[in-house]
Design an enzyme around this catalytic site. Structure first.
Site, PDB file in Angstrom:
ATOM      1  N   ASP A  25       0.860  -1.185   0.000  1.00  0.00           N
ATOM      2  CA  ASP A  25       0.000   0.000   0.000  1.00  0.00           C
ATOM      3  C   ASP A  25       0.895   1.234   0.000  1.00  0.00           C
ATOM      4  O   ASP A  25       1.905   1.270   0.720  1.00  0.00           O
ATOM      5  CB  ASP A  25      -0.894  -0.002   1.245  1.00  0.00           C
ATOM      6  N   ASP A  26       0.527   2.248  -0.783  1.00  0.00           N
ATOM      7  CA  ASP A  26       1.308   3.491  -0.768  1.00  0.00           C
ATOM      8  C   ASP A  26       0.871   4.438   0.344  1.00  0.00           C
ATOM      9  O   ASP A  26       1.448   5.516   0.510  1.00  0.00           O
ATOM     10  CB  ASP A  26       1.263   4.200  -2.123  1.00  0.00           C
ATOM     11  N   ASP A  43       3.700   1.903  -4.534  1.00  0.00           N
ATOM     12  CA  ASP A  43       2.653   2.037  -5.536  1.00  0.00           C
ATOM     13  C   ASP A  43       2.555   0.712  -6.284  1.00  0.00           C
ATOM     14  O   ASP A  43       3.574   0.178  -6.748  1.00  0.00           O
ATOM     15  CB  ASP A  43       3.019   3.181  -6.483  1.00  0.00           C
ATOM     16  N   GLN A  70      -7.601   3.487  -7.358  1.00  0.00           N
ATOM     17  CA  GLN A  70      -8.008   4.875  -7.176  1.00  0.00           C
ATOM     18  C   GLN A  70      -9.522   4.891  -7.327  1.00  0.00           C
ATOM     19  O   GLN A  70     -10.053   4.682  -8.409  1.00  0.00           O
ATOM     20  CB  GLN A  70      -7.364   5.797  -8.198  1.00  0.00           C
ATOM     21  N   TYR A 105     -13.543   5.424 -14.507  1.00  0.00           N
ATOM     22  CA  TYR A 105     -13.377   4.438 -13.444  1.00  0.00           C
ATOM     23  C   TYR A 105     -14.016   3.102 -13.835  1.00  0.00           C
ATOM     24  O   TYR A 105     -13.398   2.040 -13.722  1.00  0.00           O
ATOM     25  CB  TYR A 105     -14.006   4.966 -12.153  1.00  0.00           C
ATOM     26  N   LYS A 135     -12.283  -0.675 -14.722  1.00  0.00           N
ATOM     27  CA  LYS A 135     -12.668  -1.953 -14.127  1.00  0.00           C
ATOM     28  C   LYS A 135     -12.993  -2.988 -15.214  1.00  0.00           C
ATOM     29  O   LYS A 135     -12.656  -4.170 -15.078  1.00  0.00           O
ATOM     30  CB  LYS A 135     -13.866  -1.766 -13.205  1.00  0.00           C
ATOM     31  N   ASN A 142     -22.073  -0.844  -3.606  1.00  0.00           N
ATOM     32  CA  ASN A 142     -21.535   0.355  -2.948  1.00  0.00           C
ATOM     33  C   ASN A 142     -21.175  -0.007  -1.504  1.00  0.00           C
ATOM     34  O   ASN A 142     -22.054  -0.151  -0.663  1.00  0.00           O
ATOM     35  CB  ASN A 142     -22.555   1.497  -2.988  1.00  0.00           C
ATOM     36  N   ARG A 156     -28.703   2.901  -5.227  1.00  0.00           N
ATOM     37  CA  ARG A 156     -27.467   2.135  -5.166  1.00  0.00           C
ATOM     38  C   ARG A 156     -27.713   0.857  -4.349  1.00  0.00           C
ATOM     39  O   ARG A 156     -28.644   0.784  -3.554  1.00  0.00           O
ATOM     40  CB  ARG A 156     -26.341   2.954  -4.525  1.00  0.00           C
TER      41      ARG A 156
END
Length: 314
Positions: free
Chosen positions: A38-39, A58, A82, A148, A152, A177, A215
């Site tokens: 993990d960054d 990263d 992200q 985004y 995916k 969600n 959602r």
């Protein structure tokens, strides 16, 4: 949790994030040895357990790949991403760097390390877009409406390629969600966390548009259960991980206001571009093939989440 993870070496990318910390805790409980990559740019306020090793890197960089190859895991849970549809519109190149290149780098690292089992976090709502069927099954054509969601979809194509080539046994979990304790309430994604944070600070929650957009809100504990089941299974392809229920954003915010004792009206903002009007995921395939069903109701999950924010601010 499954005893099949006893002594297994598992890499969790994005393991310091919201879903990551919960997943790491469950994997340790199941007896796995865990390496987190993990960054730390989007680390959860909930700390990682001391029993894990952390490689700060990263996922798109060589250091992350080298860490995987040196660890020689038996499985990888790839959560690093992200997140945020709005952010992906502002920074599509950065979104592709982390979400696409980062994933491909981890898939290459997995192959180099001799690790076949990879479970990757995908997205139901962002992938299906304006779906014709609700709840939406996995065979609905993907129609992403944001960079985004497009990333995916691209990731899933890579997973399919490497699996068909016999190099990996990869499974994509298409989350609803996700919400729950540990989510960042100060960012721009995660309406439950953001609304909880604002309500406990004495501020009005924010509703975009008329609030009628829906959602499939899925509690993080249920997501984690699916992650663990996915790691211990041999399934490949893609599975929806959601409740199968639509909840309007306006109704969700109203429930949180009631729990918080807030009687004012929410603030209003315009809808962002590419907003999906309705979303709910058909989870019958996950129930049949993975043995997964959601166990936490929305009201219970919201109460747990709000209480976690109360504890945080004390």
């Amino acid at each position: 949790m499954s005893p099949a993870l006893n002594g297994q070496r598992v890499v969790v990318t994005g393991g310091a994030g919201f879903i990551g910390v919960h997943s790491v805790e469950a994997l340790l409980e199941a007896g796995a040895d865990v390496l987190v990559i993990d960054d730390l740019r989007h680390a959860s306020y909930r700390p990682l357990p001391s029993a894990v090793r952390l490689e700060q890197a990263d996922v798109a960089d060589g250091a992350a790949r080298a860490a995987v190859e040196a660890w020689k895991p038996t499985a990888i849970l790839h959560l690093a991403a992200q997140g945020g549809v709005n952010r992906s519109w502002r920074e599509p190149a950065a979104d592709a760097h982390i979400n696409v290149l980062g994933t491909v780098n981890m898939l290459a690292a997995s192959m180099a390390a001799g690790c076949r089992r990879v479970v990757v976090a995908s997205s139901g709502g962002a992938l299906y877009g304006a779906a014709r069927r609700l709840p939406t099954p996995e065979d609905e054509p993907a129609q992403p409406r944001s960079p985004y969601g497009t990333a995916k979809l691209c990731i899933e194509h890579y997973l399919g390629h490497f699996t068909r080539a016999g190099a990996l046994d990869a499974l994509a979990l298409r989350y609803g969600n996700v919400y729950g304790p540990g989510q960042d309430g100060t960012g721009e994604a995660g309406v439950v966390a953001i609304s909880s944070h604002r309500l406990l600070a004495g501020k009005a929650p924010v509703v975009r548009g008329d609030g009628d957009q829906t959602r499939d809100f899925t509690y993080v504990g249920d997501i984690v259960a699916a992650n663990v089941l996915g790691l211990t299974s041999t399934l490949t392809g893609a599975l929806n991980i959601g409740t199968g229920r639509e909840t309007a954003i306006g109704d969700l915010v109203h429930r949180l206001c009631t729990l918080a004792g807030y009687s004012g009206d929410p603030e209003r903002e315009p809808l962002p571009p590419g907003e999906v009007a309705r979303s709910a995921l058909d989870n019958s395939l996950a129930a049949d093939r993975l043995g997964w069903i959601p166990g936490v109701s929305l009201d219970d999950g919201l109460a747990r989440t709000l209480e976690s924010f109360r504890t945080q601010v004390r």
